[in-house]
Design an enzyme around this catalytic site. Structure first.
Site, PDB file in Angstrom:
ATOM      1  N   GLU A 172       2.048  -5.044   6.538  1.00  6.73           N
ATOM      2  CA  GLU A 172       2.771  -4.040   7.076  1.00  6.73           C
ATOM      3  C   GLU A 172       2.675  -4.222   8.539  1.00  6.73           C
ATOM      4  O   GLU A 172       2.135  -2.915   9.816  1.00  6.73           O
ATOM      5  CB  GLU A 172       3.543  -2.588   7.343  1.00  6.73           C
ATOM      6  CG  GLU A 172       3.853  -2.182   5.551  1.00  6.73           C
ATOM      7  CD  GLU A 172       4.910  -1.227   5.501  1.00  6.73           C
ATOM      8  OE1 GLU A 172       4.584  -0.053   6.475  1.00  6.73           O
ATOM      9  OE2 GLU A 172       5.890  -0.673   5.275  1.00  6.73           O
ATOM     10  N   GLU A 357       7.473  -2.378  -1.918  1.00 11.97           N
ATOM     11  CA  GLU A 357       6.743  -0.865  -1.497  1.00 11.97           C
ATOM     12  C   GLU A 357       8.417  -0.168  -1.277  1.00 11.97           C
ATOM     13  O   GLU A 357       8.916  -0.768  -0.516  1.00 11.97           O
ATOM     14  CB  GLU A 357       6.372  -0.422  -0.691  1.00 11.97           C
ATOM     15  CG  GLU A 357       5.177  -0.545  -0.409  1.00 11.97           C
ATOM     16  CD  GLU A 357       4.595  -0.321   0.793  1.00 11.97           C
ATOM     17  OE1 GLU A 357       4.833   1.168   1.189  1.00 11.97           O
ATOM     18  OE2 GLU A 357       3.230  -0.403   0.859  1.00 11.97           O
TER      19      GLU A 357
HETATM   20  C1  BGC Z   1       2.874   2.103   3.972  1.00 19.40           C
HETATM   21  C2  BGC Z   1       2.358   2.946   2.878  1.00 19.40           C
HETATM   22  C3  BGC Z   1       3.002   4.508   3.198  1.00 19.40           C
HETATM   23  C4  BGC Z   1       4.676   4.675   2.998  1.00 19.40           C
HETATM   24  C5  BGC Z   1       5.032   5.981   3.589  1.00 19.40           C
HETATM   25  C6  BGC Z   1       4.720   1.845   3.974  1.00 19.40           C
HETATM   26  O1  BGC Z   1       5.146   2.378   5.270  1.00 19.40           O
HETATM   27  O2  BGC Z   1       2.837   0.754   3.991  1.00 19.40           O
HETATM   28  O3  BGC Z   1       1.070   3.085   3.646  1.00 19.40           O
HETATM   29  O4  BGC Z   1       2.918   5.521   3.002  1.00 19.40           O
HETATM   30  O5  BGC Z   1       5.261   3.639   4.081  1.00 19.40           O
HETATM   31  O6  BGC Z   1       5.496   5.744   4.836  1.00 19.40           O
END
Ligand code: BGC
Length: 450
Positions: A172, A357
């Site tokens: 990110e 993610e």
């Molecule tokens: C990040 C994580 C974070 C998740 C929830 C993502 O933007 O890569 O490290 O915990 O979002 O906020």
């Protein structure tokens, strides 16, 4: 959100790989062990008032000592892959110089443990933990860090490249630029507004150089994990639509276009020149083997008030439910489908997509003696997996889906107030308790393998 588990499991129209993710600073603890150095996140947690609940990530889930339990959790889910990150400051405590043996050994054991468990390791080289000396030398605002990151990549790749074939370079870059350097909501906490934009270029350039180094060391698949959001104008007014275009350029296109087209979107209206030198764009646009998308929520924007120095105003997305973050985090699975279809249209050469993610936090107790029946998380993930399926049916090539997170962990500036895990962690004892969503995700994976 629905308060009952969806009656049928989501199934996708084609085979994909299933994964779940964590990041070093968020789960490892053990911040001085094995000669680990300090990162900008150590500075952040040691600064009073920076973390909502005053927590320090220490020992947190304590995965540095309990990684075998986490490998067992990954195996128990039936994951194809596990996404974790490597802490730069365990490998190079000061961000330069030779590799620190204890750090290499830790990740080597983790990789071997995953391989023995039949789970493919898919590490991220950099998930936000920049070594402090490199920050002091300018961090991502300067160009030197690119060379440092390339050196660090080589040390890791030379050591793990015989067993690790799949790599994320940087997690990110958008959040580091926008939250870390532009508005100071995350480490290193700079407030540079548009002067933060060069940090995007330096991160993407570091990604490009790292891609080459990883491939030289046998990598089969390399990509950057970009955070993306589908942007909606609040109304159809010209002002709101212009605001949506501006936000889309800053959050999405600034990070996707250079990788996928070799060009930046026009940033001239913000009075910022990207510090591009000859040859940089070719390096950044080195074709990735996959395009990784971290997706959580859509963003709704409206035209800013006349005296506001930024060209949009982020407002709550209306008519939806929200996660534990309240109206900052809207739940709208359709927006993932729309983003994926939109990207396939925008970028004709888009490589296969990896959802690197996706997940949500909801209020949950500190202890899990009676188990955690997290039906809201199940509904969230269910909706987003179905959205992935709809995008696949519409022709988008998607090869992997990843839940954030395998474990409850340290949620950056929100400390332990937001739990994202498929597994509950009691932060007093580090005891792991799989939640209802863990069992549900295990069944989804099994069902989709039939
Ligand atoms: C990040 C994580 C974070 C998740 C929830 C993502 O933007 O890569 O490290 O915990 O979002 O906020």
């Amino acid at each position: 959100m629905s308060s009952a588990t969806p009656p049928d499991l989501p199934t996708l129209p084609g085979r994909i790989r299933w994964s779940s993710a964590t990041a070093a600073f968020q789960i490892e603890g053990a911040r001085t062990e094995g000669d680990r150095g300090r990162s900008v996140w150590d500075t952040w947690v040691d600064t009073p008032g920076k973390v909502k609940d005053g927590s320090t990530a220490e020992p947190g889930a304590d995965s540095y000592h309990r990684w075998t339990e986490d490998v067992a959790l990954a195996k128990g889910l039936g994951l194809d892959r596990y996404r974790f990150s490597i802490s730069w400051t365990r490998i190079q405590p000061d961000g330069t110089g030779p590799a620190n043996r204890a750090g290499l050994d830790y990740y080597s054991r983790l990789v071997d443990g995953l391989l023995d468990a039949g789970v493919t390791p898919f590490p991220t080289l950099y998930h936000w933990d920049l070594p402090v000396p490199l920050h002091d030398a300018g961090g991502w605002t300067g160009r030197d860090v690119v060379e440092r990151f390339t050196d660090y990549t080589a040390l890791v790749a030379e050591h793990l490249g015989d067993r690790v074939e799949n790599w994320y370079t940087i997690n990110e870059p958008a959040m580091t630029t926008l939250q870390g350097y532009a508005v100071g909501a995350l480490a290193p906490g700079e407030f540079l507004l548009f002067d933060a934009i060069p940090t995007a270029h330096h991160q993407l350039l570091a990604h490009g150089h790292a891609t080459r180094v990883l491939r030289e060391n046998g990598a089969k698949a390399v990509g950057v994990a970009n955070n993306h959001t589908h942007v909606y104008p609040l109304t159809d007014s010209d002002g709101d639509r212009a605001a949506a275009l501006a936000y889309d350029a800053l959050h999405n296109r600034l990070f996707a276009d250079p990788v996928l087209t070799g060009e930046y979107p026009d940033m001239s209206e913000y009075g910022v020149d990207l510090p591009v030198r000859d040859g940089d764009m070719e390096i950044i646009a080195t074709r990735p083997d996959f395009y990784a998308v971290n997706f959580y929520n859509p963003t709704t924007v409206t035209a800013p008030a006349p005296d506001v120095p930024i060209p949009f105003d982020i407002v709550p997305t209306p008519n939806v439910e929200y996660t534990g973050f309240g109206d900052e985090w809207a739940i709208k699975p359709d927006s993932l489908r729309d983003l994926l279809i939109d990207f396939a249209g925008r970028y004709p050469n888009l490589p296969p997509i990896v959802i690197s993610e996706n997940g949500a936090s909801f209020p949950e107790p500190d202890t899990a003696d009676d188990g955690i029946n997290d039906v809201e998380r199940i509904a969230y993930i269910d909706g987003h997996i179905r959205a992935v399926g709809e995008a696949m049916s519409a022709g988008v090539d998607i090869e992997e889906y990843t839940v954030w997170s395998l474990l409850d962990n340290f949620e950056w500036a929100d400390g332990y107030t937001q739990r994202f895990g498929l597994t509950h962690v009691d932060f007093e004892t580090a005891k792991r308790t799989p939640k209802a969503s863990y069992d549900w995700y295990r069944r989804v994976i099994a069902e989709n393998r039939k």
